[in-house]
Enzyme design. Sequence first.
Site, PDB file in Angstrom:
ATOM      1  N   GLU A  73       2.725  -0.905   4.499  1.00  0.00           N
ATOM      2  CA  GLU A  73       2.397   0.457   4.074  1.00  0.00           C
ATOM      3  C   GLU A  73       3.692   1.235   3.837  1.00  0.00           C
ATOM      4  OE1 GLU A  73      -0.460   2.184   3.636  1.00  0.00           O
ATOM      5  OE2 GLU A  73      -2.058   0.979   4.573  1.00  0.00           O
ATOM      6  N   HIS A 124       0.833  -1.198   0.000  1.00  0.00           N
ATOM      7  CA  HIS A 124       0.000   0.000   0.000  1.00  0.00           C
ATOM      8  C   HIS A 124       0.869   1.251   0.000  1.00  0.00           C
ATOM      9  CE1 HIS A 124      -3.358  -2.429   1.957  1.00  0.00           C
ATOM     10  NE2 HIS A 124      -2.304  -3.082   2.403  1.00  0.00           N
ATOM     11  N   TYR A 125       0.295   2.376  -0.421  1.00  0.00           N
ATOM     12  CA  TYR A 125       0.848   3.668  -0.034  1.00  0.00           C
ATOM     13  C   TYR A 125      -0.092   4.309   0.981  1.00  0.00           C
ATOM     14  CZ  TYR A 125      -2.148   5.762  -3.776  1.00  0.00           C
ATOM     15  OH  TYR A 125      -3.180   6.138  -4.592  1.00  0.00           O
ATOM     16  N   THR A 126       0.446   5.232   1.778  1.00  0.00           N
ATOM     17  CA  THR A 126      -0.320   5.746   2.914  1.00  0.00           C
ATOM     18  C   THR A 126      -1.192   6.953   2.591  1.00  0.00           C
ATOM     19  OG1 THR A 126       1.477   7.211   3.596  1.00  0.00           O
ATOM     20  CG2 THR A 126       1.459   4.966   4.528  1.00  0.00           C
ATOM     21  N   ASP A 133      -3.828   1.983  -4.893  1.00  0.00           N
ATOM     22  CA  ASP A 133      -2.466   1.900  -4.365  1.00  0.00           C
ATOM     23  C   ASP A 133      -1.900   0.485  -4.554  1.00  0.00           C
ATOM     24  OD1 ASP A 133      -4.533   1.370  -2.346  1.00  0.00           O
ATOM     25  OD2 ASP A 133      -2.915   1.064  -0.925  1.00  0.00           O
ATOM     26  N   HIS A 161      -2.719  -3.355  -3.193  1.00  0.00           N
ATOM     27  CA  HIS A 161      -4.097  -3.192  -2.732  1.00  0.00           C
ATOM     28  C   HIS A 161      -5.049  -3.096  -3.927  1.00  0.00           C
ATOM     29  CE1 HIS A 161      -6.667  -1.252   0.703  1.00  0.00           C
ATOM     30  NE2 HIS A 161      -7.083  -2.454   0.361  1.00  0.00           N
TER      31      HIS A 161
END
Length: 261
Positions: free
Chosen positions: A108, A46-48, A166, A156
């Site tokens: 993440e 994921h990215y946050t 993401d 994700h």
Amino acid sequence: MIRFIAIFLAAAALAGCAHRGPAGLDLDTSVTSVSQSSRVRFVVLHYTSADDALSMRLLSQGQVSAHYLINTSGRTYRLVDETRAAWHAGESAWYGLNAMNSTSVGIEIVNPGWTDGNDGKPQWHAYGDKQIRALTLLLRDVIQRNGILPQNVVGHSDIAPQRKVDPGPLFPWKQLAAAGIGRWYDEAGAASHLARLQAQGTPDVAWFQQQLQRLGYTCPQNGTLDRPTINVLAAFQMHYRPALHDGQPDAETAAIMLAML
């Protein structure tokens, strides 16, 4: 002194076989079955969409979590033990398996994702070299310990294509694959398939839907290029052909699919 050391070592050995458990329960843990495997089958990346401080606050004190967080300097935090489920995947599916929080490790990476560009189009943000170095080391360890298959290292957007994008089109999937992490396609084979498809024509929508399902994605099987199908195609393209991820079925996308096991 020698006799004391011998007694100490014997006691330590017995302690290793000691009965453990709730008070009053005679629990023997001295025998371990050979018929077992890790509960962890997937890694989800994921990215946050937030900076370092907010990412940490959201993932440690909010209603979502991840097993690991990699900040902009590459510092890696373990926020949830791998023996427990982190709340990172949400409604999700991969190869027909739903509710992936219980079977996955969530990682993440601090990254804004995208912001509005001057032309009104999304402006995606690249990941830092230190982040990718840390991620590579972490992934190798997680994959090795849990016996995770290459096709089960996913984003994700792969497992929730109707609602997530993401880790985005700038995530270096090909670079990770070159390091032995994750699934990629036979590029020479894809080029050969592309030449043939350009002469013969692009397959129909039903074919793309079948291929997406074969490759792990949850996709309608109705032969119609509807919005859900476009979203799944876009997720596939973002992973394997990030230069153009418009969700349209084209010959290059088909060629990549044919070049994948």
